[in-house]
Design a protein around this motif. Structure first.
Motif, short mmCIF file in Angstrom:
data_model
loop_
_atom_site.label_atom_id
_atom_site.label_comp_id
_atom_site.label_asym_id
_atom_site.label_seq_id
_atom_site.Cartn_x
_atom_site.Cartn_y
_atom_site.Cartn_z
N ALA A 52 11.26 -4.34 -10.10
CA ALA A 52 11.53 -4.15 -11.76
C ALA A 52 11.96 -2.49 -12.29
N ASP A 53 12.43 -2.13 -12.96
CA ASP A 53 12.97 -0.88 -14.25
C ASP A 53 11.36 -0.82 -14.60
N LEU A 54 10.49 -0.12 -13.72
CA LEU A 54 9.44 0.02 -13.89
C LEU A 54 9.20 1.44 -14.00
N SER A 55 8.84 2.49 -15.07
CA SER A 55 8.68 3.87 -14.58
C SER A 55 7.96 4.93 -15.91
N GLY A 56 7.59 5.98 -16.01
CA GLY A 56 6.94 6.41 -17.21
C GLY A 56 6.12 5.63 -16.50
N PRO A 57 5.20 5.15 -17.97
CA PRO A 57 3.55 4.58 -17.84
C PRO A 57 3.13 4.11 -16.38
N TRP A 58 5.00 3.34 -16.61
CA TRP A 58 4.28 2.03 -15.47
C TRP A 58 4.98 2.65 -13.85
N GLN A 59 5.04 3.74 -13.15
CA GLN A 59 5.30 3.48 -12.21
C GLN A 59 5.02 3.86 -11.08
N ALA A 60 3.31 3.61 -11.73
CA ALA A 60 2.56 3.13 -9.80
C ALA A 60 2.42 2.16 -10.30
N LEU A 61 2.76 1.25 -10.77
CA LEU A 61 3.12 -0.65 -10.47
C LEU A 61 3.98 -0.45 -9.61
N ARG A 62 5.00 0.04 -10.33
CA ARG A 62 6.05 -0.52 -9.28
C ARG A 62 5.99 -0.30 -7.55
N GLU A 63 5.45 1.88 -7.73
CA GLU A 63 4.98 2.30 -6.44
C GLU A 63 4.14 1.49 -5.74
N ALA A 64 2.64 0.78 -6.30
CA ALA A 64 2.14 0.02 -5.27
C ALA A 64 2.83 -1.25 -5.18
N ALA A 65 2.91 -1.64 -6.22
CA ALA A 65 3.91 -3.31 -5.49
C ALA A 65 4.83 -2.90 -4.12
N SER A 66 5.39 -1.61 -3.79
CA SER A 66 6.33 -1.46 -2.85
C SER A 66 4.88 -2.02 -1.82
N LEU A 67 4.90 -1.20 -1.92
CA LEU A 67 3.64 -0.70 -0.56
C LEU A 67 2.42 -2.02 -0.32
N ILE A 68 2.51 -3.30 -0.80
CA ILE A 68 1.73 -4.05 -0.55
C ILE A 68 2.41 -5.27 0.95
N GLY A 69 1.97 -5.13 1.81
CA GLY A 69 2.05 -6.27 3.53
C GLY A 69 3.21 -5.52 3.15
N HIS A 70 3.67 -6.62 3.42
CA HIS A 70 5.72 -6.67 4.57
C HIS A 70 6.79 -7.59 3.23
N LEU A 71 8.09 -7.98 3.26
CA LEU A 71 8.12 -7.92 2.80
C LEU A 71 8.08 -9.94 2.24
N PRO A 72 8.02 -10.69 3.37
CA PRO A 72 8.11 -11.79 2.70
C PRO A 72 6.70 -12.14 1.80
N ILE A 73 5.48 -11.40 2.22
CA ILE A 73 4.08 -11.26 1.68
C ILE A 73 4.90 -10.87 0.07
N ARG A 74 5.11 -9.65 -0.41
CA ARG A 74 5.69 -9.47 -1.75
C ARG A 74 6.22 -10.65 -2.14
N VAL A 75 7.08 -11.15 -1.64
CA VAL A 75 8.12 -12.67 -2.38
C VAL A 75 7.80 -13.46 -2.61
N ARG A 76 6.40 -13.53 -1.58
CA ARG A 76 5.48 -15.02 -2.38
C ARG A 76 4.18 -14.48 -2.91
#
Length: 287
Positions: free
Chosen positions: A84-108
């Motif tokens: 998602a286009d999450l920047s500024g105040p919400w950048q931490a949310l995008r960055e945290a989501a990208s570090l969860i497990g591996h891609l198949p886990i993040r997709v589900r």
């Protein structure tokens, strides 16, 4: 291993999900992405009488900004947040989501499932705590909101009752110029973090930091707000000495105990100090 037997029902709407959960009783569980629940079932660490599948409840899959807050629905996938286009105040949310497990886990895996699972190493709970999110819960008794700081009670334990559905989290929009970032350390990509930090602040024209937020993960039974570090940093210029002091104060806030076979408490505190320093340097825009 095979899971224990259970009754299964799929909800098509939020109203139906709430009714089914109330009817099934306190031993029922909600199924969304299943990335936390299914392993528990396989190892028979959870033995629900009923599984209520909410994966088809479209009204829970919303990500939008309105009424002065960012709304993240329970069924928003980690991969959706990551892209998602999450920047500024919400950048931490995008960055945290990208570090969860591996891609198949993040997709589900789902945002609400991660919060409801309440793993102390979970990235999204740390961000929710740092950004003062309000968790929205619904049951046949009505709707209530719980501040993220009160939602996480203990490992794998939240303030939600057995008949409540986690609907969404509402992140109040901070003042103009607020930015957030997320940092964590794990031995390998996709592993559980030994320590994590969600931090944010607003920099004034003179370079001073305001509305400082720092939350820590994997160093206590729940996400921890580093309140002493926040207070010390508020109004100060984020020069090198101040950044180091902020890391030190944050490390003193957490209580990882003796640690575990992954890392002892002393090591985790050192990681917190380093990660907070790194996050603060990113917020000030320097190396």
């Amino acid at each position: 291993m095979k899971p224990p037997p259970f009754a299964y029902a799929a909800a098509g709407t939020l109203d139906e999900a709430v009714a089914l959960l109330d009817e099934a009783g306190e031993d029922a569980k909600l199924l969304a992405g299943g990335q936390s629940l299914l392993p528990l079932l396989a190892f028979r660490l959870a033995r629900p009488s009923h599984l209520i599948d909410i994966g088809g409840v479209q009204e829970l899959d919303a990500l939008d900004e309105q009424d002065g807050c960012l709304r993240v629905g329970a069924l928003v996938r980690h991969a959706t947040l990551e892209r998602a286009d999450l920047s500024g105040p919400w950048q931490a949310l995008r960055e945290a989501a990208s570090l969860i497990g591996h891609l198949p886990i993040r997709v589900r895996g789902t945002f609400g499932g991660s919060l409801a699972h309440a793993d102390p190493a979970g990235e999204l709970g740390v961000v929710a705590s740092a950004l003062n999110a309000e968790i929205v819960l619904r049951s046949v008794r009505g709707v209530r909101t719980v501040p993220a700081g009160d939602f996480f009670r203990a490992p794998l334990t939240t303030a939600a009752t057995s008949d409540e559905v986690l609907v969404e989290a509402r992140f109040p929009t901070p003042g103009a110029g607020f930015r957030s970032v997320f940092e964590e350390f794990s031995p390998r990509v996709g592993d559980f973090a030994y320590a994590s930090v969600a931090a944010g602040c607003r920099l004034a024209n003179d370079g001073s930091a305001h509305d400082v937020r720092i939350a820590l993960g994997s160093v206590g039974p729940t996400p921890v707000r580093a309140l002493h570090a926040e207070a010390a940093l508020s109004g100060s210029a984020l020069d090198d000495d101040t950044v180091v002091e902020g890391g030190r104060l944050a490390a003193e806030t957490c209580d990882p105990g003796a640690g575990d076979w992954h890392a002892d408490g002393t090591y985790r505190r050192a990681l917190v100090s380093h990660l907070v320093e790194r996050a603060l340097r990113r917020l000030r825009g320097g190396p």
